[in-house]
Scaffold this motif. Structure first.
Motif, PDB file in Angstrom:
ATOM      1  N   MET A  51       0.862  -1.164   0.000  1.00 34.57           N
ATOM      2  CA  MET A  51       0.000   0.000   0.000  1.00 34.57           C
ATOM      3  C   MET A  51       0.903   1.220   0.000  1.00 34.57           C
ATOM      4  N   ALA A  52       0.569   2.245  -0.789  1.00 28.29           N
ATOM      5  CA  ALA A  52       1.434   3.413  -0.938  1.00 28.29           C
ATOM      6  C   ALA A  52       1.733   4.027   0.412  1.00 28.29           C
ATOM      7  N   GLY A  53       2.977   4.451   0.576  1.00 27.51           N
ATOM      8  CA  GLY A  53       3.388   5.032   1.841  1.00 27.51           C
ATOM      9  C   GLY A  53       3.904   4.005   2.815  1.00 27.51           C
ATOM     10  N   ALA A  54       3.627   2.724   2.567  1.00 24.64           N
ATOM     11  CA  ALA A  54       4.115   1.681   3.462  1.00 24.64           C
ATOM     12  C   ALA A  54       5.495   1.199   3.041  1.00 24.64           C
ATOM     13  N   ALA A  55       5.991   1.725   1.912  1.00 26.76           N
ATOM     14  CA  ALA A  55       7.320   1.360   1.440  1.00 26.76           C
ATOM     15  C   ALA A  55       8.304   2.456   1.815  1.00 26.76           C
ATOM     16  N   ASP A  56       9.582   2.119   1.873  1.00 29.20           N
ATOM     17  CA  ASP A  56      10.585   3.133   2.162  1.00 29.20           C
ATOM     18  C   ASP A  56      10.613   4.183   1.054  1.00 29.20           C
ATOM     19  N   ASP A  57      10.343   3.766  -0.169  1.00 30.39           N
ATOM     20  CA  ASP A  57      10.280   4.683  -1.296  1.00 30.39           C
ATOM     21  C   ASP A  57       8.829   4.827  -1.710  1.00 30.39           C
ATOM     22  N   ALA A  58       8.110   5.752  -1.056  1.00 27.37           N
ATOM     23  CA  ALA A  58       6.669   5.871  -1.294  1.00 27.37           C
ATOM     24  C   ALA A  58       6.363   6.245  -2.730  1.00 27.37           C
ATOM     25  N   ALA A  59       7.245   7.009  -3.363  1.00 28.90           N
ATOM     26  CA  ALA A  59       6.987   7.437  -4.734  1.00 28.90           C
ATOM     27  C   ALA A  59       7.018   6.265  -5.703  1.00 28.90           C
ATOM     28  N   HIS A  60       7.635   5.170  -5.289  1.00 28.19           N
ATOM     29  CA  HIS A  60       7.744   4.003  -6.160  1.00 28.19           C
ATOM     30  C   HIS A  60       6.653   2.980  -5.870  1.00 28.19           C
ATOM     31  N   ALA A  61       5.934   3.188  -4.774  1.00 27.34           N
ATOM     32  CA  ALA A  61       4.930   2.214  -4.366  1.00 27.34           C
ATOM     33  C   ALA A  61       3.704   2.276  -5.268  1.00 27.34           C
ATOM     34  N   ASN A  62       3.039   1.145  -5.404  1.00 25.21           N
ATOM     35  CA  ASN A  62       1.784   1.050  -6.143  1.00 25.21           C
ATOM     36  C   ASN A  62       1.888   1.480  -7.594  1.00 25.21           C
ATOM     37  N   LEU A  63       3.033   1.236  -8.198  1.00 22.32           N
ATOM     38  CA  LEU A  63       3.186   1.474  -9.624  1.00 22.32           C
ATOM     39  C   LEU A  63       3.281   0.154 -10.383  1.00 22.32           C
ATOM     40  N   GLY A  64       3.085  -0.945  -9.692  1.00 16.71           N
ATOM     41  CA  GLY A  64       3.226  -2.259 -10.301  1.00 16.71           C
ATOM     42  C   GLY A  64       2.007  -2.659 -11.113  1.00 16.71           C
ATOM     43  N   PRO A  65       2.091  -3.803 -11.789  1.00 13.18           N
ATOM     44  CA  PRO A  65       1.016  -4.251 -12.685  1.00 13.18           C
ATOM     45  C   PRO A  65      -0.241  -4.721 -11.964  1.00 13.18           C
ATOM     46  N   MET A  66      -0.213  -4.751 -10.650  1.00 13.35           N
ATOM     47  CA  MET A  66      -1.408  -5.144  -9.882  1.00 13.35           C
ATOM     48  C   MET A  66      -2.203  -3.940  -9.401  1.00 13.35           C
ATOM     49  N   TRP A  67      -1.751  -2.735  -9.716  1.00 11.13           N
ATOM     50  CA  TRP A  67      -2.385  -1.520  -9.196  1.00 11.13           C
ATOM     51  C   TRP A  67      -2.756  -0.543 -10.317  1.00 11.13           C
ATOM     52  N   ASP A  68      -3.839   0.178 -10.116  1.00 12.22           N
ATOM     53  CA  ASP A  68      -4.173   1.398 -10.855  1.00 12.22           C
ATOM     54  C   ASP A  68      -4.116   1.224 -12.368  1.00 12.22           C
ATOM     55  N   GLN A  69      -4.688   0.143 -12.853  1.00 15.42           N
ATOM     56  CA  GLN A  69      -4.798  -0.052 -14.302  1.00 15.42           C
ATOM     57  C   GLN A  69      -5.978   0.768 -14.821  1.00 15.42           C
ATOM     58  N   ASP A  70      -5.820   1.350 -15.994  1.00 11.30           N
ATOM     59  CA  ASP A  70      -6.825   2.279 -16.514  1.00 11.30           C
ATOM     60  C   ASP A  70      -8.214   1.648 -16.625  1.00 11.30           C
ATOM     61  N   GLU A  71      -8.268   0.354 -16.900  1.00  9.29           N
ATOM     62  CA  GLU A  71      -9.565  -0.304 -17.088  1.00  9.29           C
ATOM     63  C   GLU A  71     -10.431  -0.289 -15.838  1.00  9.29           C
ATOM     64  N   VAL A  72      -9.837  -0.071 -14.667  1.00 11.51           N
ATOM     65  CA  VAL A  72     -10.613  -0.120 -13.433  1.00 11.51           C
ATOM     66  C   VAL A  72     -11.681   0.970 -13.411  1.00 11.51           C
ATOM     67  N   HIS A  73     -11.448   2.044 -14.128  1.00  8.82           N
ATOM     68  CA  HIS A  73     -12.405   3.149 -14.099  1.00  8.82           C
ATOM     69  C   HIS A  73     -13.721   2.784 -14.775  1.00  8.82           C
ATOM     70  N   GLU A  74     -13.686   1.862 -15.713  1.00 10.36           N
ATOM     71  CA  GLU A  74     -14.932   1.407 -16.328  1.00 10.36           C
ATOM     72  C   GLU A  74     -15.803   0.674 -15.310  1.00 10.36           C
ATOM     73  N   VAL A  75     -15.149  -0.044 -14.391  1.00 10.73           N
ATOM     74  CA  VAL A  75     -15.896  -0.730 -13.330  1.00 10.73           C
ATOM     75  C   VAL A  75     -16.710   0.286 -12.531  1.00 10.73           C
ATOM     76  N   TYR A  76     -16.083   1.389 -12.151  1.00 13.41           N
ATOM     77  CA  TYR A  76     -16.760   2.341 -11.280  1.00 13.41           C
ATOM     78  C   TYR A  76     -17.750   3.223 -12.025  1.00 13.41           C
ATOM     79  N   ARG A  77     -17.558   3.394 -13.317  1.00 10.87           N
ATOM     80  CA  ARG A  77     -18.598   4.077 -14.089  1.00 10.87           C
ATOM     81  C   ARG A  77     -19.888   3.258 -14.072  1.00 10.87           C
ATOM     82  N   GLY A  78     -19.720   1.937 -14.140  1.00 12.29           N
ATOM     83  CA  GLY A  78     -20.898   1.069 -14.036  1.00 12.29           C
ATOM     84  C   GLY A  78     -21.533   1.139 -12.668  1.00 12.29           C
ATOM     85  N   TRP A  79     -20.735   1.184 -11.623  1.00 11.49           N
ATOM     86  CA  TRP A  79     -21.271   1.297 -10.265  1.00 11.49           C
ATOM     87  C   TRP A  79     -22.006   2.620 -10.074  1.00 11.49           C
TER      88      TRP A  79
END
Length: 563
Positions: free
Chosen positions: A234-262
């Motif tokens: 989770m961002a901020g839980a790493a020593d290098d917060a700026a590098h956290a949550n940039l991996g392929p398991m986080w914040d993919q653009d397609e997730v926004h379509e999920v919430y438009r449906g919600w």
């Protein structure tokens, strides 16, 4: 009692103060040592008097409780530990009577491994529709004995678990970004999308006012699940917060379509009770850059996203000014409110966190062998920080017990800890139990009034007794009365809908601004983070201070409101 529903013509969620109830730790009605829904209902008058606009209740669904309810086995029922659906209905009705809206937690990234879907997936064959609801993959290597990729769990260890097939042979692997009892769903599967639309409708039909969405940025994983050489954090839980949550398991653009449906589902419901306003979605999205976070609150997506950048900011005036300014600019760019927060069930309480040396990286829990916070300094700064936060335009979240100045329990023994992060890292990470200790209500009662019996699912520290509600009610200068005063003035002056203007002429160690609305009085706010006391502006009335003035001057680590 005056309803909070008509405080302003603006949508309620743009300026609301929302109080997080961690149900295990708020109030226990039946004496089993675990808080429950009837317990929450019994304390709703207290929350109405405190002055909050809504409550957010952490998960109370059917669950084996591997992660304190964030491992859901049935999204349409209440776990007997917390009560029943009838209790949920009664809580909703009572809250609405008192003018309090109710937001419930929703956990869409993963289910419990005891969910009916996952049990069906284990019984089915590779490639089956049942397995397609989750992220199952063949292993690497000739015998499939290696995980499909090198991802690591947020809670420690590898993020994959291999299953045994029906014939007894070693089989496929399933992904779990968190505990192995929390298998990740595959959100590219339309059946998953449809199921959660139905879950939303189930609770909307019962009258809830919105949903807080757990790890909202994690639902979609990058195609092909490429290797990632960092640990998923989770961002901020790493020593290098700026590098956290940039991996392929986080914040993919397609997730926004999920919430438009919600959002379409929620908008189709309108108001949940007379005068309560529209239902809302709240994103828990730990991201390193505010601009990415604000993508979740564009006009056709969610309504709010927690401002964790503010929570993570060091106790320095320059840093605070910078994060406040950036927050308002980035939120304004998408027409959203800024949603401030200082504590929740996943982080060290700010009364303890701010008692550590300035600039200390935020720890994932504090244990008896760790550097201990300065409790007096921590509470002093926590009061000042909250007074600063509640004077800002936008919405704000409070965490149960923070209005009492509760610290973390930093001396919990290992045998009492229940956070899966503590178990999976073999104690290398202390975990979140310290901020989840049950709330004290009555200093001289069993379990400090949390339970009718001398039982609490986590032990309470002795310091909680003097901080109990009954020791602070009506006591001038107490943290509880400070919160009540701040929330009253915030509503009276409609601070959540105001505009901020920075004030010059002060020492760089002072955060100084006004918050005002056309036709309303201007609130002047000073937070002194410097060693030298600061003179208050002449001609203004002091409405409140987070600490005592010294010869009429604002001392270090104090905030003042003036008008």
């Amino acid at each position: 009692m005056t309803s909070h529903f008509s405080a302003t013509d603006a949508p309620w969620w743009r300026h609301a103060v929302i109080y997080q109830v961690y149900p295990r730790s708020f109030a226990d009605s039946d004496g089993d040592g675990v808080g429950d829904l009837p317990g929450i209902a019994s304390r709703l008058p207290y929350l109405a008097e405190l002055g909050v606009d809504a409550i957010w209740i952490s998960p109370f669904y059917v669950s084996p409780m591997a992660d304190a309810g964030y491992d859901v086995a049935d999204y349409r029922d209440v776990d007997p530990l917390f009560g029943s659906l009838a209790d949920a209905d009664a809580l909703l009705a009572r809250a609405h009577e008192l003018g309090i809206r109710v937001i419930v937690d929703l956990v869409p990234n993963h289910t419990s491994d005891e969910h009916a879907w996952f049990r069906a997936a284990l019984a089915a064959a590779p490639g089956s529709p049942e397995r397609a609801r989750y992220v199952f993959r063949d292993g690497r290597g000739e015998d499939g004995g290696q995980p499909p990729n090198n991802w690591r769990s947020v809670f420690g260890g590898i993020a994959w678990t291999r299953v045994t097939e029906a014939d007894g042979s070693p089989g496929q692997w399933y992904l779990h970004l968190f505990d192995d009892k929390q298998p990740d769903l595959d959100w590219r599967n339309p059946e998953v999308v449809e199921e959660f639309h139905a879950i939303l409708r189930f609770w909307l039909d019962r009258g809830v006012d919105g949903f807080r969405v757990d790890v909202a940025h994690s639902l979609i994983k990058a195609e092909g699940l490429p290797d990632w050489n960092e640990r998923a954090v989770m961002a901020g839980a790493a020593d290098d917060a700026a590098h956290a949550n940039l991996g392929p398991m986080w914040d993919q653009d397609e997730v926004h379509e999920v919430y438009r449906g919600w959002r379409e589902v929620l908008d189709s419901y309108g108001q949940s009770a007379p005068g309560t306003g529209e239902r809302i979605l709240v994103a828990e999205a730990w991201l390193p850059h505010q601009r990415r976070t604000m993508r979740f609150v564009r006009e056709d997506e969610m309504h709010q996203a927690f401002n964790f950048h503010f929570l993570e900011t060091a106790w320095r005036a320059e840093d605070l000014r910078e994060v406040i300014e950036e927050s308002l600019v980035e939120a304004g760019a998408v027409g959203a409110p800024t949603t401030w927060v200082l504590s929740n069930h996943d982080v060290v309480r700010h009364a303890s966190r701010l008692g550590l040396p300035v600039g200390t990286h935020r720890p994932n829990g504090i244990g008896p062998g760790d550097e201990q916070p300065n409790s007096v300094l921590g509470l002093r700064r926590a009061r000042a920080a909250t007074a600063l936060m509640l004077a800002l335009p936008g919405s704000a979240y409070l965490y149960n017990g923070e209005e009492l100045g509760l610290p973390d329990h930093t001396a919990l023994p290992a045998r009492a800890r229940q956070d899966p992060a503590f178990r999976r890292t073999k104690g290398e990470e202390t975990g979140r139990d310290g901020c989840r200790v049950p709330v004290p209500w009555v200093a001289d009662a069993p379990a400090y009034g949390f339970s009718p019996q001398e039982r609490s699912w986590l032990p309470q520290p002795l310091v909680y007794g003097p901080l109990a509600v009954d020791r602070q009610e009506g006591v001038a200068g107490s943290t509880l009365e400070l919160y009540r005063t701040m929330l009253r003035l915030r509503r009276e002056d409609d601070l959540g809908m105001g505009e901020l203007e920075w004030l010059g002429g002060y020492d760089p160690a002072v955060v100084a601004f006004t918050n005002s609305r056309p036709g309303g009085r201007a609130l002047t706010v000073l937070t002194n983070l410097g060693a030298d006391p600061v003179a208050l502006p002449e001609g203004l009335e002091v409405l409140l201070t987070s600490g005592r003035l010294e010869d009429g001057l604002l001392p270090q680590d104090c905030t003042a409101w003036l008008a």
